[in-house]
Design a protein around this motif. Structure first.
Motif, PDB file in Angstrom:
ATOM      1  N   SER A  43      15.532 -13.276  72.446  1.00  0.00           N
ATOM      2  CA  SER A  43      14.904 -12.895  71.188  1.00  0.00           C
ATOM      3  C   SER A  43      15.887 -12.277  70.209  1.00  0.00           C
ATOM      4  O   SER A  43      16.979 -11.839  70.576  1.00  0.00           O
ATOM      5  N   ASP A  94       7.762  -3.313  81.677  1.00  0.00           N
ATOM      6  CA  ASP A  94       9.124  -2.836  81.479  1.00  0.00           C
ATOM      7  C   ASP A  94       9.929  -3.901  80.746  1.00  0.00           C
ATOM      8  O   ASP A  94       9.717  -5.104  80.944  1.00  0.00           O
ATOM      9  N   PHE A  95      10.845  -3.447  79.915  1.00  0.00           N
ATOM     10  CA  PHE A  95      11.747  -4.333  79.186  1.00  0.00           C
ATOM     11  C   PHE A  95      13.151  -4.031  79.682  1.00  0.00           C
ATOM     12  O   PHE A  95      13.687  -2.940  79.452  1.00  0.00           O
ATOM     13  N   ASP A 119      17.217  -5.071  80.220  1.00  0.00           N
ATOM     14  CA  ASP A 119      18.377  -5.822  79.748  1.00  0.00           C
ATOM     15  C   ASP A 119      18.865  -6.741  80.866  1.00  0.00           C
ATOM     16  O   ASP A 119      19.167  -6.288  81.976  1.00  0.00           O
ATOM     17  N   SER A 156      14.498  -0.220  78.847  1.00  0.00           N
ATOM     18  CA  SER A 156      14.313   0.451  77.564  1.00  0.00           C
ATOM     19  C   SER A 156      13.377   1.648  77.726  1.00  0.00           C
ATOM     20  O   SER A 156      12.685   1.796  78.730  1.00  0.00           O
ATOM     21  N   ASN A 171       9.127   1.931  73.850  1.00  0.00           N
ATOM     22  CA  ASN A 171       9.569   0.686  73.223  1.00  0.00           C
ATOM     23  C   ASN A 171       8.862  -0.544  73.784  1.00  0.00           C
ATOM     24  O   ASN A 171       9.215  -1.674  73.455  1.00  0.00           O
ATOM     25  N   VAL A 172       7.870  -0.317  74.658  1.00  0.00           N
ATOM     26  CA  VAL A 172       7.052  -1.405  75.203  1.00  0.00           C
ATOM     27  C   VAL A 172       5.600  -0.956  75.158  1.00  0.00           C
ATOM     28  O   VAL A 172       5.270   0.148  75.591  1.00  0.00           O
ATOM     29  N   PHE A 202       7.371  -5.329  72.185  1.00  0.00           N
ATOM     30  CA  PHE A 202       8.588  -4.731  72.715  1.00  0.00           C
ATOM     31  C   PHE A 202       9.658  -4.688  71.626  1.00  0.00           C
ATOM     32  O   PHE A 202       9.695  -5.532  70.727  1.00  0.00           O
ATOM     33  N   VAL A 244      13.500  -4.966  70.631  1.00  0.00           N
ATOM     34  CA  VAL A 244      14.802  -5.511  71.010  1.00  0.00           C
ATOM     35  C   VAL A 244      15.874  -4.728  70.279  1.00  0.00           C
ATOM     36  O   VAL A 244      15.779  -4.522  69.058  1.00  0.00           O
ATOM     37  N   ALA A 284      16.553 -10.609  78.066  1.00  0.00           N
ATOM     38  CA  ALA A 284      15.953  -9.502  78.806  1.00  0.00           C
ATOM     39  C   ALA A 284      14.830 -10.031  79.689  1.00  0.00           C
ATOM     40  O   ALA A 284      14.399 -11.190  79.567  1.00  0.00           O
ATOM     41  N   TYR A 285      14.363  -9.157  80.588  1.00  0.00           N
ATOM     42  CA  TYR A 285      13.195  -9.449  81.406  1.00  0.00           C
ATOM     43  C   TYR A 285      12.058  -8.539  80.966  1.00  0.00           C
ATOM     44  O   TYR A 285      12.211  -7.316  80.907  1.00  0.00           O
ATOM     45  N   LEU A 286      10.944  -9.152  80.655  1.00  0.00           N
ATOM     46  CA  LEU A 286       9.721  -8.426  80.347  1.00  0.00           C
ATOM     47  C   LEU A 286       8.856  -8.512  81.597  1.00  0.00           C
ATOM     48  O   LEU A 286       8.379  -9.595  81.958  1.00  0.00           O
TER      49      LEU A 286
END
Length: 489
Positions: free
Chosen positions: A408, A431-432, A434, A441, A445-446, A459, A461, A477-479
């Motif tokens: 993104s 969770d967000f 990296d 993060s 922020n999520v 979320f 970025v 990233a992994y969401l």
């Protein structure tokens, strides 16, 4: 009998541009005349069939772990396979003692100790059978050419498979040669690893090798494959080069020898290519694996300079897992890709060997993050994803979590997911993470919210994205939606 495996790895233009990242118990050998082109009859352990598939099932590397500490780093990166050469065979003259206890491009590393370490630690080993000693080369001095005396080649293959398919090594997979091909669609008149009449060290003066297929099938592949299967082991094709073109690969696989009256394809258990994107596996699967005769698809070399992009490996293996989950991944060894190379002094290799001690490079760290984030038993996720502008995502289930790999642009972004109504009454979180550093993060922020039947995940970025070299720059990233697996059954 040097292999030349490293000779062409850093040439400009050696690999075409990356595209579409998203899109045995021992037994006596049966007479060769009695070994038919049928799948090797080796039963996989019941526990391996019973357990779910794992991300680590897909990940291998070129080279061997040299110590207990190396093994621990392999485990952290999710590496479950190694690949390298075996020899040197009879390098100097006919009739000398057969030597098959060394490995590496210079045959200066002890092979048995590496294989035993792998066996003790549950790591698979793929031995690559090759090449021709210069005294037996059909092109004078060129060990990447067909053997004049095929019996000498067969003696080498038989010695290797007989020894290493038996206890205490118990190997089941053997690869025949490396990147044998004729004229390549990428422009070369002859493959780097398969030389014949008309070859010149000056590429501009080389002429096509007209009998490239016939000589390989009749003098190398089928003779070796017969021996491998006589020991109830599996045949891995020798890695079709990325510059060869898939249409040309089909011709090679389906080539029927006028002398042997047999197709090479019927003597291949695992289709194998090099440096291709996941999307190129689909036609191979549909043509050769979905309904046979091959058992699976491997890539025994991926990465190399592509790993300069820190997104390459995490995107490749995540997409590979999503693809495999939709392609009858009924055997943990059905789909494997091996990174070239797991250690080295170039900054893009997985690890730097030191001194003073081995450390992870950025690419190796990205595999550690992948292993930690997608470390559970895997399942497909088929619910619809609606991505906001500037966002691309792919998803699967890992253990109890829904994991979306997200590419993104910076700023606040959004993904909406349908079909998760069962989660509305549960306490869930997202969770967000990296994909390169593994840093999560801040919680604020999520955010999760509901819009009728849609779960919305908002979320943030970071402005400093981890793919700064990409065009345009993106963040990978992994969401992760925790404890979401109950909603995807």
């Amino acid at each position: 009998m040097a292999t030349n495996m490293d000779r062409m790895k850093t040439r400009a233009g050696r690999r075409r541009a990356l595209h579409t990242l998203a899109a045995l118990a021992a037994g006596a050998a049966a007479p060769l005349s009695d070994i038919r082109p049928a799948l090797a009859l080796v039963q996989d352990p019941a526990h391996a069939r019973a357990r779910g598939r794992m991300m680590s099932d897909l990940i291998g590397v070129n080279g061997w772990a040299g110590s207990v500490a190396d093994i621990e780093m392999w485990r952290a990166m999710g590496i479950s396979w190694g690949r390298d050469t075996v020899g040197p065979g009879q390098p100097d003259r006919r009739g000398e003692p057969m030597r098959i206890d060394k490995t590496s491009s210079a045959y200066d590393v002890d092979l048995p100790s590496r294989l035993l370490r792998n066996e003790r630690n549950g790591i698979g080993s793929l031995l690559m059978l090759g090449f021709t000693p210069r005294w037996n080369a059909s092109v004078p001095g060129e060990n990447n050419s067909a053997p004049v005396d095929v019996d000498a080649w067969k003696q080498y293959v038989d010695a290797v498979v007989r020894k290493y398919s038996a206890p205490p090594y118990n190997l089941r997979y053997f690869q025949i040669w490396n990147e044998a091909a004729g004229k390549l669609s990428g422009g070369l008149q002859q493959s780097v690893f398969w030389r014949g009449p008309g070859f010149s060290k000056d590429e501009k003066r080389s002429k096509p090798y007209e009998r490239a297929m016939q000589d390989y099938v009749e003098r190398v592949h089928i003779p070796a494959a017969r021996i491998i299967r006589s020991y109830h082991a599996y045949v891995v094709y020798g890695g079709w080069p990325d510059q060869g073109g898939l249409d040309n690969f089909y011709r090679w696989l389906e080539y029927r020898s006028p002398e042997l009256k047999e197709r090479m394809l019927d003597w291949v258990d695992y289709i194998d290519t090099h440096y291709l994107p996941v999307a190129d596996m689909e036609p191979l699967y549909q043509r050769y694996v979905k309904n046979g005769p091959a058992r699976g698809i491997w890539q025994t070399e991926i990465g190399n300079e592509y790993i300069k992009d820190p997104h390459y490996l995490p995107r490749y293996f995540f997409d590979f897992a999503v693809w495999a989950l939709g392609r009858n991944w009924d055997d943990p060894n059905k789909y494997v890709s091996m990174i070239y190379h797991w250690e080295g002094y170039e900054p893009y290799r997985l690890t730097h060997p030191g001194p003073p001690e081995r450390t992870y490079n950025v690419s190796g760290r990205s595999l550690v993050v992948l292993r930690q984030t997608v470390g559970g038993h895997l399942a497909s996720f088929s619910k619809p994803l609606q991505c906001g502008p500037g966002v691309a995502a792919n998803a699967l289930v890992s253990g109890n979590d829904l994991v979306m790999q997200v590419s993104s642009s910076p700023g606040w972004q959004n993904i909406s997911i349908g079909g998760l109504q069962a989660l509305r009454s549960h306490a869930i979180k997202a969770d967000f993470i990296d994909a390169v550093s593994g840093e999560a993060s801040a919680p604020d922020n999520v955010a999760l919210s509901w819009d009728n039947d849609l779960m919305n995940v908002r979320f943030k970025v970071p402005d400093k994205v981890n793919g700064a070299g990409n065009n345009p720059p993106k963040h990978l990233a992994y969401l992760v939606v925790r404890s979401a697996a109950q909603a995807v059954a």
